[in-house]
Write a protein that holds these residues in place. Structure first.
Motif, PDB file in Angstrom:
ATOM      1  N   HIS A   1       0.851  -1.197   0.000  1.00 43.92           N
ATOM      2  CA  HIS A   1       0.000   0.000   0.000  1.00 43.92           C
ATOM      3  C   HIS A   1       0.881   1.239   0.000  1.00 43.92           C
ATOM      4  O   HIS A   1       1.802   1.345   0.803  1.00 43.92           O
ATOM      5  N   GLN A   2       0.625   2.127  -0.936  1.00 46.74           N
ATOM      6  CA  GLN A   2       1.512   3.271  -1.114  1.00 46.74           C
ATOM      7  C   GLN A   2       0.710   4.562  -1.178  1.00 46.74           C
ATOM      8  O   GLN A   2       0.107   4.877  -2.186  1.00 46.74           O
ATOM      9  N   TYR A   3       0.722   5.273  -0.068  1.00 41.33           N
ATOM     10  CA  TYR A   3       0.019   6.547   0.007  1.00 41.33           C
ATOM     11  C   TYR A   3       1.016   7.704   0.065  1.00 41.33           C
ATOM     12  O   TYR A   3       2.011   7.621   0.783  1.00 41.33           O
TER      13      TYR A   3
ATOM     14  N   GLU B   1      -3.636  -0.630  -2.421  1.00 40.71           N
ATOM     15  CA  GLU B   1      -4.254   0.622  -1.964  1.00 40.71           C
ATOM     16  C   GLU B   1      -3.326   1.770  -2.304  1.00 40.71           C
ATOM     17  O   GLU B   1      -2.106   1.685  -2.088  1.00 40.71           O
ATOM     18  N   TRP B   2      -3.908   2.833  -2.808  1.00 39.84           N
ATOM     19  CA  TRP B   2      -3.203   4.090  -3.040  1.00 39.84           C
ATOM     20  C   TRP B   2      -4.258   5.108  -3.407  1.00 39.84           C
ATOM     21  O   TRP B   2      -5.420   4.756  -3.630  1.00 39.84           O
ATOM     22  N   SER B   3      -3.867   6.363  -3.475  1.00 39.36           N
ATOM     23  CA  SER B   3      -4.844   7.406  -3.791  1.00 39.36           C
ATOM     24  C   SER B   3      -4.118   8.653  -4.270  1.00 39.36           C
ATOM     25  O   SER B   3      -2.928   8.830  -4.012  1.00 39.36           O
TER      26      SER B   3
ATOM     27  N   ASN C   1      -3.368  14.172  -1.502  1.00 46.32           N
ATOM     28  CA  ASN C   1      -2.098  14.678  -0.970  1.00 46.32           C
ATOM     29  C   ASN C   1      -2.359  16.025  -0.325  1.00 46.32           C
ATOM     30  O   ASN C   1      -3.370  16.682  -0.600  1.00 46.32           O
TER      31      ASN C   1
ATOM     32  N   SER D   1       1.872   7.563 -11.134  1.00 44.45           N
ATOM     33  CA  SER D   1       1.487   6.446 -10.259  1.00 44.45           C
ATOM     34  C   SER D   1       1.287   5.181 -11.086  1.00 44.45           C
ATOM     35  O   SER D   1       1.865   4.126 -10.787  1.00 44.45           O
TER      36      SER D   1
ATOM     37  N   TYR E   1      -7.339   1.173  -6.549  1.00 47.43           N
ATOM     38  CA  TYR E   1      -7.416   2.511  -5.953  1.00 47.43           C
ATOM     39  C   TYR E   1      -8.197   2.453  -4.643  1.00 47.43           C
ATOM     40  O   TYR E   1      -9.175   1.712  -4.525  1.00 47.43           O
ATOM     41  N   TRP E   2      -7.767   3.240  -3.671  1.00 47.88           N
ATOM     42  CA  TRP E   2      -8.555   3.454  -2.461  1.00 47.88           C
ATOM     43  C   TRP E   2      -9.140   4.848  -2.544  1.00 47.88           C
ATOM     44  O   TRP E   2      -8.444   5.807  -2.396  1.00 47.88           O
TER      45      TRP E   2
ATOM     46  N   TRP F   1      -9.959  11.095  -2.809  1.00 49.26           N
ATOM     47  CA  TRP F   1      -9.974   9.703  -2.334  1.00 49.26           C
ATOM     48  C   TRP F   1     -11.022   8.876  -3.075  1.00 49.26           C
ATOM     49  O   TRP F   1     -11.009   7.642  -2.997  1.00 49.26           O
TER      50      TRP F   1
END
Lengths: 388, 388
Positions: free
Chosen positions: A252-254, A294-296, A299, A340, A352-353, A373
């Motif tokens: 997961h990379q946010y 998960e990522w979004s 920012n 991304s 995608y989250w 989001w």
């Protein structure tokens, strides 16, 4: 093979207050554990059943498919089978989702998102500020039984892509940077006592046990997924020394996490972070297939908030400092999206989250910026395009 | 001026069981009147508040706007101000909708969809099988007060396009062809006693009174809308002899009604019906601006059902006879859409019934074909395109 182009159905069968605040109206609950606790039984039941019936519907599966996605990741709670009162099971909702997915040519990744006593202390673990699951051999065994039952129930569905053993178990590293017991304050201090991060050693062993029980049930074309516990590079030996059939690593990379770890609040810094991630993912693919589950696009730069102390999505109340012109906003999101996807496609792709948030950015302006989001809104805003 | 390209937010603030059946789970209620009656107070409240919070959200207004629509028609109940217990008011939901519309550049037509004791005996009048409102001078006065209060509250909103006095009052003509007391059986026969169609004379007089009270409050750029009571051609003298400022006539045109009146279950017959309507609408524009405030692509031919005795959307249980190949289905809907828009644009444009339905056509196959009532699904299916 086509890359994974997916969305999470976050906030549907596993609640997060910030994603669906109206569900928590008039209570002090920050998570489902206390929503059950704070409401009379009948009211909890009415609310939760209406939410499940309305938050995600057949129309959403149709739209997700028609927008060009090929998979949905569905977070489910440990009480999905209805054997942990006072919680109400939701296996019928998942059954319905499988038939929608079959009809609309989507695949499903089942994600066991919560466990009793929590694996991370996050609100999305279902019990804020508590992290004691791994210490209870009884509850560890219970979770294994849930995984077996899920495998058994859906093993023959053409829509089943795979099952993820457990979402975001937390190790010492993330424990230190997220400080979950501070960030998600426990309501019952006694219950929280003894909370501690999970060791990688525990996870290696638990994952092997879960894998072996699930693989016995699941056909080889169904993927068994391990979450990386926020340690993308801790798994080389694990995958090299074990002989797994059809497994993947979920990371997961946010941008939010990157900011916690020092990435500056500016577009260039975000792009550098994504370029670096691209290389990291490439490295991991040498020993295991990996995807970003998960990522979004969210920012703190486009949201116009100061992240000193870190962004906490469960406490959204940042007054906006400044609103960007719509064109500038779109330009930034388009660049972030492109970088991304470019990084995630070094691996197997992404989810995608999240697909949908029920927050009101107009009537409650402190939500400004948080619509990123919600990928259904990103699509409506024309910030992104999925179809080729 | 740009034509009206709109959708109804049906089933949101005014319930219809067939549009949101899960809301009625475990009760015998066919309408909101009996939903309140059959559920404990707290359960009714929990369900209705969750439904209002989740069925239509900010994200829907964003999507409606981004798809290319310019207006939403919002059906509201007579108890919107919360002064008719045990019903729970919903004026705050409408307030929120106005701010969403302002932000996403949509206009709103408020449609008073129900009145006490009902104006038509339909389920969507809120009290099935009863039609006695016009006989109660007290309730007629109450409705006038609701219209005044709505006018007062929103008169300065840039999003307010207009207010429709009352939805679908039924006269003798429709009474005979729909036979509402048979179609929507009353649960309380005593309450239903004395039900009767409304006369055109009553409507002429009531509409004039409502118009004069509303026009005193509403600026001249806000439209006051009269429903035609299913008699498109009964209004020439009314509009010629009264000097109204900025009014329009709303007519509802369903293929289903045409079938009730003898139109055959086949594409050619539907197209003939639409071509004929085009001419009829053109005639009406000689003395009043007119739009089609409700219509739908739904028809018994694509749904594969036999309409002997008439289609009743509240009793959807028709077993499908036959399913069309997807391409054929799309071709038919595209033609129906084109002929419909062509007809409606002889007038001021249209509002589709409806934006969204929460029916499950996959897990309950007897709903097959009914997804054409749901324009969000028509868009996802690529049956229609709004944007130029």
């Amino acid at each position: 093979m086509e890359k994974l182009k997916g969305v999470n159905l976050g906030g549907w069968l596993v609640l997060e207050k910030w994603m669906s605040p109206r569900l928590f109206d008039g209570t002090n609950a920050d998570d489902e554990y206390y929503l059950v606790n704070d409401l009379p039984k009948e009211e909890y039941e009415s609310r939760i059943l209406m939410h499940r019936a309305e938050f995600i519907t057949e129309g959403d599966f149709l739209r997700i498919s028609s927008e060009g996605f090929n998979i949905v990741r569905i977070p489910v709670p440990y009480f999905i089978f209805g054997d942990r009162p006072p919680f109400i099971g939701c296996i019928e909702e998942l059954d319905r989702a499988f038939r929608w997915a079959e009809s609309y040519h989507l695949k499903i990744l089942i994600d066991l998102h919560t466990v009793p006593l929590s694996q991370n202390g996050f609100d999305n673990g279902g019990l804020s500020g508590v992290c004691k699951w791994a210490q209870s051999s009884e509850e560890v065994e219970f979770v294994l039984s849930v995984l077996s039952r899920l495998s058994e129930r859906y093993k023959d569905s053409i829509a089943l892509w795979g099952i993820e053993i457990i979402n975001e178990p937390i190790t010492e590293k993330m424990w230190e940077s997220m400080n979950p017991l501070e960030r998600y304050k426990p309501r019952d201090k006694k219950l929280a006592e003894g909370s501690a991060p999970i060791t990688l050693e525990f996870l290696y062993s638990f994952y092997k046990e879960a894998y072996s029980r699930m693989r016995e049930i699941l056909p080889e074309d169904k993927v068994i997924v391990f979450h990386d516990a926020f340690e993308l590079h801790a798994w080389e030996e694990f995958f090299k020394t074990n002989h797994f059939v059809n497994v993947m690593l979920d990371t997961h990379q946010y941008i939010m996490f990157a900011e916690l770890n020092g990435t500056a609040q500016e577009l260039e810094a975000y792009i550098d972070y994504l370029k670096d991630l691209k290389e990291q993912i490439k490295t991991v693919t040498n020993y295991v297939r990996v995807f970003v589950g998960e990522w979004s696009l969210f920012n703190s730069y486009t949201a116009g908030v100061n992240t000193e102390g870190g962004i906490n999505p469960t406490q959204k109340k940042f007054e906006s400092k400044e609103r960007m012109p719509a064109d500038q906003l779109k330009g930034i999101y388009k660049q972030l999206w492109q970088h991304s996807i470019d990084a995630w496609n070094q691996g197997e792709g992404y989810m995608y989250w999240t697909y949908k948030l029920n927050i009101d950015t107009i009537n409650d302006p402190s939500w400004y910026g948080w619509d990123s989001w919600d990928i259904s809104r990103c699509l409506s805003h024309d910030w992104i395009t999925i179809k080729k």
